[in-house]
Scaffold this motif. Structure first.
Motif, mmCIF file in Angstrom:
data_model
loop_
_atom_site.group_PDB
_atom_site.id
_atom_site.type_symbol
_atom_site.label_atom_id
_atom_site.label_comp_id
_atom_site.label_asym_id
_atom_site.label_seq_id
_atom_site.Cartn_x
_atom_site.Cartn_y
_atom_site.Cartn_z
ATOM 1 N N GLN A 28 0.826 -1.204 0.000
ATOM 2 C CA GLN A 28 0.000 0.000 0.000
ATOM 3 C C GLN A 28 0.860 1.254 0.000
ATOM 4 N N GLU A 29 1.925 1.257 0.813
ATOM 5 C CA GLU A 29 2.830 2.411 0.859
ATOM 6 C C GLU A 29 3.526 2.612 -0.470
ATOM 7 N N GLN A 30 3.951 1.515 -1.140
ATOM 8 C CA GLN A 30 4.608 1.612 -2.438
ATOM 9 C C GLN A 30 3.661 2.204 -3.480
ATOM 10 N N GLU A 31 2.388 1.771 -3.457
ATOM 11 C CA GLU A 31 1.408 2.299 -4.412
ATOM 12 C C GLU A 31 1.188 3.785 -4.193
ATOM 13 N N GLN A 32 1.135 4.239 -2.937
ATOM 14 C CA GLN A 32 0.958 5.659 -2.649
ATOM 15 C C GLN A 32 2.163 6.461 -3.123
ATOM 16 N N THR A 33 3.372 5.917 -2.926
ATOM 17 C CA THR A 33 4.592 6.602 -3.369
ATOM 18 C C THR A 33 4.619 6.708 -4.883
ATOM 19 N N ASN A 34 4.241 5.623 -5.591
ATOM 20 C CA ASN A 34 4.214 5.631 -7.054
ATOM 21 C C ASN A 34 3.214 6.642 -7.586
ATOM 22 N N GLU A 35 2.053 6.749 -6.937
ATOM 23 C CA GLU A 35 1.032 7.700 -7.384
ATOM 24 C C GLU A 35 1.516 9.128 -7.206
ATOM 25 N N GLY A 75 4.680 10.086 -7.103
ATOM 26 C CA GLY A 75 5.786 10.295 -8.030
ATOM 27 C C GLY A 75 5.323 10.502 -9.458
ATOM 28 N N ALA A 76 4.152 9.989 -9.801
ATOM 29 C CA ALA A 76 3.631 10.114 -11.172
ATOM 30 C C ALA A 76 2.810 11.378 -11.339
#
Length: 198
Positions: free
Chosen positions: A33-40, A42-43
Motif C-alpha cells: 500500500q505504501e509503495q502504491e501511494q509513493t508511485n502515485e 511520483g507520477a
C-alpha cells in the motif's frame, strides 16, 4: 472515537482501512500500500476516484460530539444464597462474577471461586455522552468455568433515563426469581397488576 479509562471526553480516533475482496483474493500488505501511494505521488499525484473519496470521508481532526458527559456508576456489594451448580465432577458452589453492559462497554468484576455468597465491593464506572440511542443497562451474573463456556445465572435491567432523572438508592436486586415459600403463585400478582417487593 477513543476514550481513556473512565473519562467521557474523546482523546483520539482510529483510522481503519476496509477492502472489498473477491473470494480467494488477499488484502494488500501495508508495504504494498505504501509503495502504491509513493508511485502515485511520483507520477504527478493524479487524483482518482478513490483518492477523492478518502479526502471526503477521512478527517484529521477530532470533533467531540455535542452532548453532556455522564458517568454511570454501578456499585456491586454482595451476592448471597447462590444455588449449587452441576459440573462434570458433581455439584459444587458456583464461581460468580458480574458484568455490566451499556453504551458499547462491558465491564466485569473479579471471579470469586466456589462460593455460595461473596462480598465484591466493586465499583464499575462507564463513561457516556448524552444523547444516547440506548437506554438499558444490563447486569449479568455469570458462573465461571475453566474448560467450558461461562454460564449465565441471572440477568437484570436498569433504565438509564430513569436513573439519570432519579438517583437509585442502594437496594437488593433479586436476580434469581422468587422463593416459592414466600410467593407460591406469581400469577396472582400478575393478574392484580401488583409488583411484589424484592
Amino acid at each position: 472515537y477513543l476514550r481513556r479509562d473512565e473519562d467521557p471526553a474523546i482523546t483520539g480516533m482510529l483510522n481503519v482501512t476496509v477492502f472489498a475482496l473477491r473470494p480467494g483474493q488477499q488484502a494488500p500488505s501495508a508495504t504494498l500500500q505504501e509503495q502504491e501511494q509513493t508511485n502515485e505521488l511520483g507520477a504527478g499525484g493524479a487524483a482518482d476516484e478513490e483518492d477523492l473519496l478518502s479526502k471526503a470521508v477521512l478527517k484529521t481532526t477530532i470533533e467531540a460530539p455535542a452532548g453532556k458527559a455522564h458517568h454511570v456508576e454501578i456499585n456491586i456489594h454482595r451476592l448471597v444464597d447462590l444455588p449449587m451448580t452441576a459440573t462434570m465432577t458433581g455439584e459444587c458452589h458456583p464461581s460468580p462474577y458480574v458484568t455490566v453492559e451499556f453504551a458499547g462497554v462491558v465491564l466485569k468484576t473479579l471471579v470469586t471461586e466456589n462460593v455460595s455468597s461473596a462480598t465484591l465491593n466493586t465499583r464499575l464506572m462507564i463513561p457516556v455522552m448524552t444523547p444516547l440511542y440506548e437506554d438499558t443497562i444490563i447486569l449479568k451474573l455469570w458462573n465461571s468455568f475453566t474448560f467450558s463456556p461461562d454460564e449465565l445465572m441471572a440477568q437484570g435491567l436498569i433504565s438509564f433515563s430513569e436513573l439519570r432523572n432519579n438517583s437509585l438508592p442502594p437496594r437488593w436486586f433479586n436476580l434469581y426469581g422468587w422463593n416459592l415459600l414466600e410467593v407460591p403463585d406469581l400469577s396472582v400478582f400478575a393478574l392484580a397488576g401488583v409488583t411484589p417487593e424484592a
